[in-house]
Design an enzyme around this catalytic site. Structure first.
Site, mmCIF file in Angstrom:
data_model
loop_
_atom_site.group_PDB
_atom_site.id
_atom_site.type_symbol
_atom_site.label_atom_id
_atom_site.label_comp_id
_atom_site.label_asym_id
_atom_site.label_seq_id
_atom_site.Cartn_x
_atom_site.Cartn_y
_atom_site.Cartn_z
ATOM 1 N N ASP A 9 23.103 40.557 44.540
ATOM 2 C CA ASP A 9 24.241 40.232 45.395
ATOM 3 C C ASP A 9 24.315 38.700 45.399
ATOM 4 O O ASP A 9 23.331 38.034 45.734
ATOM 5 C CB ASP A 9 23.936 40.790 46.788
ATOM 6 C CG ASP A 9 24.964 40.394 47.823
ATOM 7 O OD1 ASP A 9 25.787 39.500 47.553
ATOM 8 O OD2 ASP A 9 24.931 40.985 48.919
ATOM 9 N N ASP A 33 34.641 38.108 47.365
ATOM 10 C CA ASP A 33 35.263 37.167 48.296
ATOM 11 C C ASP A 33 34.909 37.553 49.739
ATOM 12 O O ASP A 33 34.448 36.722 50.544
ATOM 13 C CB ASP A 33 36.792 37.230 48.064
ATOM 14 C CG ASP A 33 37.543 36.071 48.701
ATOM 15 O OD1 ASP A 33 36.871 35.165 49.228
ATOM 16 O OD2 ASP A 33 38.796 36.079 48.665
ATOM 17 N N GLY A 118 36.814 42.945 38.956
ATOM 18 C CA GLY A 118 36.828 43.979 40.002
ATOM 19 C C GLY A 118 38.263 44.345 40.347
ATOM 20 O O GLY A 118 38.969 44.941 39.533
HETATM 21 N N1 AR6 Z 1 27.764 39.830 44.373
HETATM 22 C C1 AR6 Z 1 28.032 39.720 43.068
HETATM 23 N N2 AR6 Z 1 29.066 40.308 42.471
HETATM 24 C C2 AR6 Z 1 29.881 41.059 43.250
HETATM 25 C C3 AR6 Z 1 29.686 41.220 44.631
HETATM 26 C C4 AR6 Z 1 28.562 40.555 45.203
HETATM 27 N N3 AR6 Z 1 28.288 40.636 46.496
HETATM 28 N N4 AR6 Z 1 30.661 42.035 45.109
HETATM 29 C C5 AR6 Z 1 31.426 42.367 44.072
HETATM 30 N N5 AR6 Z 1 30.968 41.792 42.950
HETATM 31 P P1 AR6 Z 1 36.107 41.149 42.745
HETATM 32 P P2 AR6 Z 1 38.271 39.903 41.233
HETATM 33 C C6 AR6 Z 1 31.489 41.861 41.572
HETATM 34 O O1 AR6 Z 1 36.961 42.340 43.001
HETATM 35 O O2 AR6 Z 1 38.314 41.040 40.302
HETATM 36 C C7 AR6 Z 1 39.400 39.817 46.328
HETATM 37 O O3 AR6 Z 1 40.099 40.577 47.260
HETATM 38 C C8 AR6 Z 1 32.341 43.032 41.239
HETATM 39 O O4 AR6 Z 1 31.543 44.174 40.890
HETATM 40 O O5 AR6 Z 1 35.345 40.641 43.892
HETATM 41 O O6 AR6 Z 1 38.304 38.526 40.680
HETATM 42 C C9 AR6 Z 1 39.942 38.415 46.183
HETATM 43 O O7 AR6 Z 1 40.398 37.907 47.426
HETATM 44 C C10 AR6 Z 1 33.110 42.504 40.066
HETATM 45 O O8 AR6 Z 1 32.357 42.711 38.849
HETATM 46 O O9 AR6 Z 1 37.002 39.918 42.213
HETATM 47 C C11 AR6 Z 1 41.061 38.628 45.227
HETATM 48 O O10 AR6 Z 1 42.197 39.114 45.875
HETATM 49 C C12 AR6 Z 1 33.193 41.014 40.303
HETATM 50 O O11 AR6 Z 1 32.298 40.734 41.361
HETATM 51 C C13 AR6 Z 1 40.536 39.681 44.304
HETATM 52 O O12 AR6 Z 1 39.583 40.409 45.058
HETATM 53 C C14 AR6 Z 1 34.576 40.534 40.713
HETATM 54 O O13 AR6 Z 1 35.185 41.495 41.540
HETATM 55 C C15 AR6 Z 1 39.830 39.070 43.125
HETATM 56 O O14 AR6 Z 1 39.486 40.087 42.216
#
Ligand code: AR6
Length: 396
Positions: A9, A33, A118
């Protein structure tokens, strides 16, 4: 090592800065985020409100507040729209801009999530490729430790084709060693090789004879004397006018000689020569790992920096190895250098041997390394992605 793939994490990582996959408002959201805002506390949101948002592909920096890092770098990744809408360039820019800001703030370590992979829907294997390409290029020029944090198993997907190729290679080699049928096959191959290790010409003609002779059950090559030589020894032993002596022919080897005896000479068959002393043997110690490494760097006309960067090894470790001629690296470090030097398989094995290791088919790690070397793919970052996908230790 300069690039580390870790499953964790991101809010738990102790480093100078972590990167947030934000949206253009910078006012929080879901996914990573949301996790970052929750862990940092309301002070982070307050500071974000002063930043006036952020464009896709750009990055802005705030404090880390309750997080175990000094800074949070917020970047906005592209939404996936099928791949023909400049997504790759925008995603590359997220990594570049974030790294630039980290450097500007004097960070020595920074952790990234897999941006856009994500909620924004970027295919995970392609998102990983972009991240690794930009980060590995950056660490070649900068002294920074970069973590790429995978939250779930799905994030560390390498390309499907590569994964299935490696899986097939592992199955062919790893499984082969673990079935009775293949034990038998390997034994046959080894035996046929043993027959040809000595004087080929004299062996060829005698092969069929040997097949009918039980005393010719294959044994390791070192235990054989060639049939012609054996025959001479037997004759010499039967004929008392000859003696057979062992002559020291190298530090550790002895050569058998047949000599005519003097008429009044005392009879004896073997005259063992004095074994080399421990001191003599110790003085004949081979080139060490560190000496071989430095020699190969020169031979390949590389600089030290090029080599340790390409090996994903940090400068401090390299200078330890350079200073200590007897340095014993870990297996992953030794392989990392062999990869950086683009050594073929046999030389890789030699180099590993200097450090007291070997490559075998009894573990997946070794087989994956062998797969890449045979394909002449010496990109350590790609190798590490594959090792990571197969839950193996990483190089460097
Ligand atoms: N630690 C590490 N990686 C993580 C964690 C964590 N705690 N949580 C999720 N991931 P995402 P995006 C991974 O959706 O696709 C938000 O609402 C996850 O598995 O967080 O860039 C923002 O405000 C994935 O592989 O970001 C934007 O609106 C990666 O982090 C939108 O989501 C990115 O997933 C951005 O979407």
């Amino acid at each position: 090592m300069p690039v580390q793939l870790v499953r964790n994490d991101i809010t738990k990582i102790h480093c100078d800065a972590i990167v947030n996959a934000a949206n253009s408002s910078l006012l929080g959201g879901g996914g990573v985020d949301g996790a970052i805002h929750r862990a940092a506390g309301r002070e982070l949101l307050k500071e974000c409100m002063t930043l006036g948002g952020c464009k896709t592909g750009q990055a802005k920096v705030t404090g880390g507040y309750k997080l175990p890092c000094r800074y949070v770098i917020h970047t906005v990744g592209p939404k996936w729209r099928g791949g023909n809408d400049g997504e790759r360039q925008l995603l590359e820019s997220c990594y570049r801009e974030s790294l630039r800001l980290a450097e500007e703030k004097g960070c020595e370590s920074v952790a990234f999530p897999l941006i856009s992979s994500g909620i924004y829907g970027y295919p995970k294997d392609q998102a990983l490729r972009v991240a690794m390409d930009v980060i590995s290029e950056f660490v070649m020029e900068h002294d920074m430790l970069v973590y790429l944090v995978m939250f779930d198993k799905a994030s560390c997907q390498i390309g499907e084709k590569l994964f299935s190729d490696i899986q097939a290679y592992i199955d062919d080699n790893y499984v082969a060693l673990h079935t009775d049928v293949n034990y038998e096959m390997m034994r046959e191959v080894q035996e046929s090789q043993l027959f040809w290790t000595e004087d080929e010409a004299s062996w060829k003609g005698q092969q069929s004879e040997m097949e009918n002779d039980e005393s010719m059950i294959p044994r390791p090559a070192a235990m054989f004397s060639c049939p012609v030589q054996r025959q001479e020894e037997e004759e010499a032993q039967q004929d008392s006018s000859f003696r057979v002596m062992e002559k020291k022919s190298s530090a550790s080897g002895f050569q058998r000689l047949k000599q005519r005896k003097e008429p009044d000479e005392e009879t004896f068959d073997f005259v063992p020569m004095a074994a080399p002393s421990l001191e003599e043997l110790v003085n004949q110690v081979d080139e060490s790992f560190s000496q071989m490494l430095l020699r190969k760097i020169d031979e390949k006309e590389m600089t030290d920096v090029q080599c340790y960067k390409k090996a994903n090894i940090d400068r401090k470790l390299f200078s330890k190895i350079r200073k200590d001629v007897h340095y014993k690296p870990s297996k992953t470090t030794a392989i990392a250098f062999a990869i950086a030097l683009e050594l073929p398989l046999e030389e890789t094995k030699d180099m590993l041997m200097k450090a007291g290791f070997a490559l075998s088919h009894s573990n997946k790690f070794d087989i994956i390394i062998e797969y890449f070397i045979k394909k002449q793919n010496y990109n350590i970052f790609e190798i590490n992605e594959a090792l990571f996908a197969f839950d193996q230790s990483l190089l460097g």
